[in-house]
Design an enzyme around this catalytic site. Structure first.
Site, PDB file in Angstrom:
ATOM      1  N   GLU A  26       5.122   0.947   3.831  1.00  0.00           N
ATOM      2  CA  GLU A  26       4.163   1.183   2.747  1.00  0.00           C
ATOM      3  C   GLU A  26       3.252   2.382   3.023  1.00  0.00           C
ATOM      4  O   GLU A  26       2.044   2.243   3.208  1.00  0.00           O
ATOM      5  CB  GLU A  26       3.331  -0.073   2.469  1.00  0.00           C
ATOM      6  CG  GLU A  26       4.164  -1.258   2.010  1.00  0.00           C
ATOM      7  CD  GLU A  26       3.327  -2.441   1.562  1.00  0.00           C
ATOM      8  OE1 GLU A  26       2.196  -2.217   1.094  1.00  0.00           O
ATOM      9  OE2 GLU A  26       3.812  -3.575   1.688  1.00  0.00           O
ATOM     10  N   HIS A  34       0.806   5.369   2.375  1.00  0.00           N
ATOM     11  CA  HIS A  34      -0.157   5.710   1.318  1.00  0.00           C
ATOM     12  C   HIS A  34      -0.769   7.082   1.598  1.00  0.00           C
ATOM     13  O   HIS A  34      -0.137   8.096   1.384  1.00  0.00           O
ATOM     14  CB  HIS A  34      -1.218   4.618   1.200  1.00  0.00           C
ATOM     15  CG  HIS A  34      -0.699   3.340   0.621  1.00  0.00           C
ATOM     16  ND1 HIS A  34      -0.241   3.250  -0.670  1.00  0.00           N
ATOM     17  CD2 HIS A  34      -0.553   2.097   1.146  1.00  0.00           C
ATOM     18  CE1 HIS A  34       0.169   2.018  -0.928  1.00  0.00           C
ATOM     19  NE2 HIS A  34      -0.005   1.299   0.171  1.00  0.00           N
ATOM     20  N   GLU A  93       0.411   0.967   5.404  1.00  0.00           N
ATOM     21  CA  GLU A  93      -0.328  -0.265   5.139  1.00  0.00           C
ATOM     22  C   GLU A  93       0.111  -1.423   6.035  1.00  0.00           C
ATOM     23  O   GLU A  93      -0.632  -2.386   6.219  1.00  0.00           O
ATOM     24  CB  GLU A  93      -0.207  -0.655   3.662  1.00  0.00           C
ATOM     25  CG  GLU A  93      -1.218  -1.704   3.245  1.00  0.00           C
ATOM     26  CD  GLU A  93      -1.359  -1.833   1.740  1.00  0.00           C
ATOM     27  OE1 GLU A  93      -1.924  -2.845   1.297  1.00  0.00           O
ATOM     28  OE2 GLU A  93      -0.915  -0.927   1.005  1.00  0.00           O
TER      29      GLU A  93
END
Length: 298
Positions: free
Chosen positions: A269, A271, A286
């Site tokens: 994940e 970001h 994440e």
């Protein structure tokens, strides 16, 4: 398109899988600073991998973070409706935002103030160094202003995720909107180049370039379902972006040539990302990690 031998990855564990490093910024002290969105903490990571975590009392939804004009770290708290400031030794000041605006994107303006987006009420906020707060309404309804950057023209540029446009605001609050050619592209992250604003379209799976006159060029990604999330300028006229849906980080040149790099940890994940002083790209994952994409020495 995968990682080439000119770069190597290294990952640093930050906390458990649920802590959520969300955004990352290079601090004035040479360390990397992170928002830990699920733990209500700000993290400080040295280039050698040492992590220190600072709690932010009452923080919910820690989102974006930047190194401010004063050398402190400034960050947004989307769910607790505050803008925060942290000194390099971890001392915190909080600035409540009236209503349920949901501050998200943040940038240092050319006037020395902090400018930020309010996702929930179609406004741009300005926080002066002395704490004075002003809000400027946008000519939209449900536009969902997201990222905000200072452009090469000295104006504030921001993405309107649901209006499918970019906005430009002068320091006196005058707003101009520039619609995107691809319907429902959903722009999110943005960064300033030397002569344009570069941004990502999370639903369309494209990278966009907007010239200062509003002319838009869009570059489709090889995987249109990649869900690009954030973008940052590199050192060599290129731009780097994260693909949240593809578990990759990408590099795009000014002419639109794209190179993709698979992240080592599955479903990590990715970001926010930032450029280090040595040209390395640091990526907030994440799933409790920070990745470093490092150019190999020749």
């Amino acid at each position: 398109m995968t990682r080439t031998p000119s770069f190597t990855f290294h990952e640093y564990p930050i906390c458990d899988d649920g802590c959520g490093p969300y955004d990352i910024a290079m601090g004035a002290d040479g360390a990397l600073w992170l928002t830990l969105i699920h733990h209500g903490q700000i993290g400080r990571l040295t280039p050698t991998g040492h992590i220190t975590r600072f709690s932010v009392e009452g923080a919910k939804g820690l989102s974006r973070i930047i190194s401010g004009p004063d050398g402190a770290l400034w960050f947004t708290e989307f769910k607790s409706h505050r803008v925060g400031r942290m000194t390099l030794d971890g001392r915190v000041s909080s600035f409540p935002i009236p209503g349920e605006g949901g501050p998200y994107g943040i940038t240092g303006g050319p006037d020395g103030a902090l400018w930020f987006t309010l996702l929930n009420n179609d406004r741009i906020g300005r926080l002066a160094p002395d704490g004075e707060l002003r809000e400027y309404p946008l000519p939209t309804q449900g536009g969902y202003p997201s990222a905000i950057v200072t452009g090469p023209d000295g104006a504030l540029w921001f993405t309107l995720n649901q209006t499918n446009a970019l906005g430009r605001m002068t320091l006196d609050g005058t707003v101009t909107l520039f619609p995107l050619p691809t319907p429902s592209a959903a722009p999110v992250g943005a960064t300033a180049g030397p002569d344009a604003i570069w941004f990502v379209e999370i639903i369309a799976g494209q990278i966009g370039r907007m010239a200062m006159d509003g002319t838009v060029t869009e570059f489709p990604l090889p995987h249109r379902d990649a869900k690009p999330h954030a973008i940052v300028a590199g050192m060599d006229g290129t731009f780097w972006f994260t693909e949240w849906g593809g578990n990759r980080v990408g590099r795009i040149t000014g002419t639109g040539a794209i190179q993709l790099y698979d992240l080592p940890t599955p479903a990590s994940e990715p970001h926010g990302l930032t450029l280090g002083p040595d040209g390395a790209i640091w990526i907030a994952l994440e799933k409790g990690r920070v990745a470093r994409l490092e150019p190999l020495r020749q």
